[in-house]
Design an enzyme around this catalytic site. Sequence first.
Site, PDB file in Angstrom:
ATOM      1  N   GLY A  60       0.956  14.517 -12.367  1.00 52.84           N
ATOM      2  CA  GLY A  60       0.329  15.734 -11.856  1.00 52.84           C
ATOM      3  C   GLY A  60       1.085  17.004 -12.209  1.00 52.84           C
ATOM      4  N   GLU A 166      -6.135  10.993  -2.846  1.00 49.75           N
ATOM      5  CA  GLU A 166      -4.792  10.709  -2.321  1.00 49.75           C
ATOM      6  C   GLU A 166      -4.311  11.699  -1.261  1.00 49.75           C
ATOM      7  OE1 GLU A 166      -4.557   7.508  -5.198  1.00 49.75           O
ATOM      8  OE2 GLU A 166      -5.614   9.376  -5.181  1.00 49.75           O
ATOM      9  N   TYR A 168      -4.405  15.049  -1.361  1.00 49.00           N
ATOM     10  CA  TYR A 168      -3.946  16.352  -1.845  1.00 49.00           C
ATOM     11  C   TYR A 168      -4.975  17.439  -1.496  1.00 49.00           C
ATOM     12  CZ  TYR A 168      -0.237  13.847  -4.316  1.00 49.00           C
ATOM     13  OH  TYR A 168       0.865  13.080  -4.611  1.00 49.00           O
ATOM     14  N   ARG A 216     -10.991  12.719 -10.195  1.00 50.05           N
ATOM     15  CA  ARG A 216     -10.483  11.593  -9.395  1.00 50.05           C
ATOM     16  C   ARG A 216     -11.017  11.737  -7.981  1.00 50.05           C
ATOM     17  NH1 ARG A 216      -5.076   8.138 -10.050  1.00 50.05           N
ATOM     18  NH2 ARG A 216      -5.393   6.764  -8.272  1.00 50.05           N
ATOM     19  N   HIS A 254      -1.843   9.553   0.915  1.00 54.10           N
ATOM     20  CA  HIS A 254      -0.426   9.192   0.958  1.00 54.10           C
ATOM     21  C   HIS A 254       0.068   8.975   2.390  1.00 54.10           C
ATOM     22  CE1 HIS A 254       0.369   9.277  -3.220  1.00 54.10           C
ATOM     23  NE2 HIS A 254       0.191  10.576  -3.373  1.00 54.10           N
ATOM     24  N   ARG A 290      -3.519  -2.246  -8.659  1.00 50.33           N
ATOM     25  CA  ARG A 290      -3.138  -3.657  -8.745  1.00 50.33           C
ATOM     26  C   ARG A 290      -3.923  -4.417  -9.810  1.00 50.33           C
ATOM     27  NH1 ARG A 290      -0.096  -6.275  -8.641  1.00 50.33           N
ATOM     28  NH2 ARG A 290      -0.091  -7.861  -7.026  1.00 50.33           N
ATOM     29  N   GLN A 341      10.372  -0.276  -6.755  1.00 53.26           N
ATOM     30  CA  GLN A 341      11.778   0.058  -6.539  1.00 53.26           C
ATOM     31  C   GLN A 341      12.330   1.099  -7.506  1.00 53.26           C
ATOM     32  OE1 GLN A 341      12.800  -4.488  -5.624  1.00 53.26           O
ATOM     33  NE2 GLN A 341      14.618  -3.223  -5.589  1.00 53.26           N
ATOM     34  N   CYS A 355      11.599   1.416 -14.374  1.00 53.42           N
ATOM     35  CA  CYS A 355      10.933   0.172 -14.008  1.00 53.42           C
ATOM     36  C   CYS A 355      11.974  -0.915 -13.799  1.00 53.42           C
ATOM     37  CB  CYS A 355       9.946  -0.239 -15.101  1.00 53.42           C
ATOM     38  SG  CYS A 355       9.104  -1.801 -14.774  1.00 53.42           S
ATOM     39  N   ALA A 386      19.541 -11.043 -14.205  1.00 57.56           N
ATOM     40  CA  ALA A 386      20.529 -10.318 -15.018  1.00 57.56           C
ATOM     41  C   ALA A 386      20.806 -11.055 -16.321  1.00 57.56           C
ATOM     42  CB  ALA A 386      21.827 -10.116 -14.234  1.00 57.56           C
ATOM     43  N   GLU A 657      24.511  -5.730  -0.907  1.00 60.48           N
ATOM     44  CA  GLU A 657      23.164  -5.166  -1.044  1.00 60.48           C
ATOM     45  C   GLU A 657      22.585  -5.525  -2.417  1.00 60.48           C
ATOM     46  OE1 GLU A 657      21.454  -3.912   1.336  1.00 60.48           O
ATOM     47  OE2 GLU A 657      23.082  -3.773   2.778  1.00 60.48           O
ATOM     48  N   LEU A 658      22.626  -6.806  -2.747  1.00 64.11           N
ATOM     49  CA  LEU A 658      22.164  -7.286  -4.045  1.00 64.11           C
ATOM     50  C   LEU A 658      20.780  -6.751  -4.357  1.00 64.11           C
ATOM     51  CD1 LEU A 658      22.692  -9.108  -6.478  1.00 64.11           C
ATOM     52  CD2 LEU A 658      21.666 -10.988  -5.182  1.00 64.11           C
ATOM     53  N   ALA A 660      17.879  -6.496  -7.559  1.00 62.42           N
ATOM     54  CA  ALA A 660      17.471  -6.923  -8.901  1.00 62.42           C
ATOM     55  C   ALA A 660      17.342  -5.738  -9.845  1.00 62.42           C
ATOM     56  CB  ALA A 660      16.147  -7.676  -8.825  1.00 62.42           C
TER      57      ALA A 660
END
Length: 674
Positions: A60, A166, A168, A216, A254, A290, A341, A355, A386, A657-658, A660
Site C-alpha cells: 500500500g 481490511e 482502512y 479491493r 485488521h 490461504r 513470523q 520469510c 537449520a 527461545e528457540l 525456526a
Amino acid sequence: MLKFKKLFSPLDIGVAVLQNRFVMGSMHTNLEEIEGGFERAAVYYAERAKTGVGLIITGGISPNIQGCVGPHSAKLSNREEVEKHRLITAAVKEADGKICMQILHSGRYGYHKDVVAPSPIQSPISFFKPHELTDEEVWKTIDDFGQCARLAREAGYDGVEIMGSEGYLINQFLAERTNKRQDDWGGSYENRMKFPLEIIKEIKKQTGNDFIIIYRLSMLDLVEGGSSWEEIVKLAKEVERSGVHIINTGIGWHEARIPTIATTVPRMAYSWVTAQMKKEISLPLIAVNRINMPEVAEKILEENHADLISMARPFLADPEFVTKAKEGRDDLINTCIACNQACLDHTFQLKVSSCLVNPRACFETIYPIKPAEKIKKIAVVGGGPAGLAFCVTAAQRGHEVVLFEASDVLGGQFNLAKVIPGKEEYAETIRYFSNMLKELKVDVHLSTRVDKSFFDENTFDTIVLATGVHPRIPDIKGIENNMVIRYDELLSGHRIAGEKVAILGGGGIGFDVAEYLLYETSPQGELHTQHYLSEWGIDKSLMVPGGLITPKHVPPAREVHMLKRSSGKYGSTLGKTTGWIKKISLANKKVNMISGIEYKEINDRGIVIVQNNEDVFLEVDSIILCTGQIPEQKLFYDLKHLSEEVCMIGGAFEANELDAKVAIEQAFRLAIQM
C-alpha cells in the site's frame, strides 16, 4: 496430474491481457520506507515477474500524508516521488511483467498524530483518535486518490488497486461501525458508498480508460457493525458500473478477532465468499487468503469460485512458484506455511519483511546466491530446519555436501510441529527441503549417528553442526514419576497423555502442546473448513451484517492446566500477529492458566505448586514438560581439536527461545558466506 489449461490461460480484462491467472497480492514489506529500499524492491518484484506471475500488486502507497500507515510510510503525492517508483516499474517491465500500485489510505488505522476518519472514533489497534474529515477535506481526499493514480501512471505502473477493505479509510466510510456522520457522506448506505464511487470516478478522470483499476472490496468484515451482504452486493454492482476492471476480495478488518490468514486457517477457507459474489456480477473476481499451492488454486478455478488467484506470502516463500507449477514441479515449491513470523510480524515491528522458509526474500540484493569461489567438502550433522536450509543453499552454490541425520527421517523439530492442529503446513517445508536435497544430489545418510571417531577418520573442509536441542528437565522432587512426559515424547506419539493434564511451561511449545491435547483429531479438507467457520463464529449464510454469529466451540478433549514460574500474562513471547489467536483458542477451551508459581513436588496423584506462599495441589493424570531446551553441543566440544572449520547453527548454537526463523536465517547466511 494438474490441468493447467485454465490456470494459465490468458485473461482479457479489456485494457490488458494477463499472461496467467496468478496475481501476486499486495503485501507491505517496508522496503519503500528505508534508504535504498526502492532499489531493493525493484529487484524483489522483478525476480518474481520474470518467473511468470501474471500481475503484481505492490504494498500500500498512501495518496497523502494523512493516509500514511506510519509517520514515514510510503506515499505518492507529488512528482518528486515518481522517480523512485520508476525504478520498480522499469525493472518489472524489463522482466516482461505487469504491475499495479495499491493506493491505501489508512484512515483511523494510522500510527501518527495526523490520522483522519469519517467520524472521530478511535481504532482499538491504534493509539491516536482521528480527526473527523470535513466535507471539504473529504473532496480533497478524493482528489488525492485521483492524483496518486495519475502519478502512478506517470511512474510506469500498469494500473492501481484501490484498497477498499481490511478496515482502512474506505471501509470506515462504508460501515455504520465507524461512520456516524449526518451529512451527504453518512446515514443511508447510498450516502456511505458515495465515497468509494467518487474515488473511482476521479481516478478514471485523471488516468483515462486504458489504465487497469482494481477495487479491493471487503466482502466479509468480521466485525460488529460491519456491512451486510446486501450492502456489499449493492456496492459491487455500482463498482462494476463505474468502469473498474477487476474486483479483488477483502476478508476481515485488521481489528477483527477472527484469524483470516494464519496457519490455523484452512486452505481456501474464504473462496466461498468470492463464489457468492460471482453470482452477482460479471467482472473478473480475485480469490484470496490461504491459497498456497497450485492444486488449491486450480480447485478454486475449477469450482468457479473466482477468475484469478491472489497470493502474497507464497511469492515471498518461493519467487519461482509459477515456473515450478507450469513445469509440474510442485514438489519443489517452497510452500508458505502461513506462520507470519518473518513477514507480518516484521511489518508491524517496522522491520523489513522476509520469510521464515526463505530468508532471502526482500534481501535479494544483500544475499545473492553466487557460485562458490572454492568448492568445499562439507559435513552437516543434523537434518532439522537449520541443517536442511544450510545443505540446500550450500549445494546451490556448488559445494559438495554430506548430511548425517541420527533419526530415520528428516525435519527435526518440524516433525513435532506438524502434528499440532493448525500447523500441518510445516510438513510442506520438510517435503520441500527433502526434495531439494535429491534435486541437488546432496549425499544424505539417515539413521547415522556420527561422533568424534568418525571425524578422526574422515576428512572434510568444514563441519557444520545442526545437532539441535534436547528438552530441559527441571529440578523438581518426583520428576522421575512415570506420569511425567517430555513434550517430544508426547508429540512424537511415543507417550500418550491422560484425561487431566498439567503443562509445565508457558512459552510457545507449551501453547502448542495445549492445542495438541485439546483436540482428539485435527479435521481435514472441507470438514476442516466447516469446523473452523463454526469454531470462530463465521456466518457462511451471509445473513448477519459483519458476518459474525455465536461460535460453536467443540468441548475440549482433556482438562488442561498450564503452569509457569514467571508472573504476568501468558503469551508475551508469541508472535504479534498470531499470538492472540492461540490465546483466544485456549481461553475458549477453558484452559486453566496459572502464573507466578513454584513447583514443589510431583507424586502419583498430581503436582503440588506454591502460589502466594501457599501449597496448592492439582490432581492430574499426566504432567508434560515444556520447560525449555538445552543446546546439543557435545559433539562441538569433542571436535575442537580438529584443524577443520567447525560451525554451529540453529538450536545447537542457541536454544533459548528457540525460533525456526532465526535458525533457518542463520543457516542460510552461513551457507552464502562459505
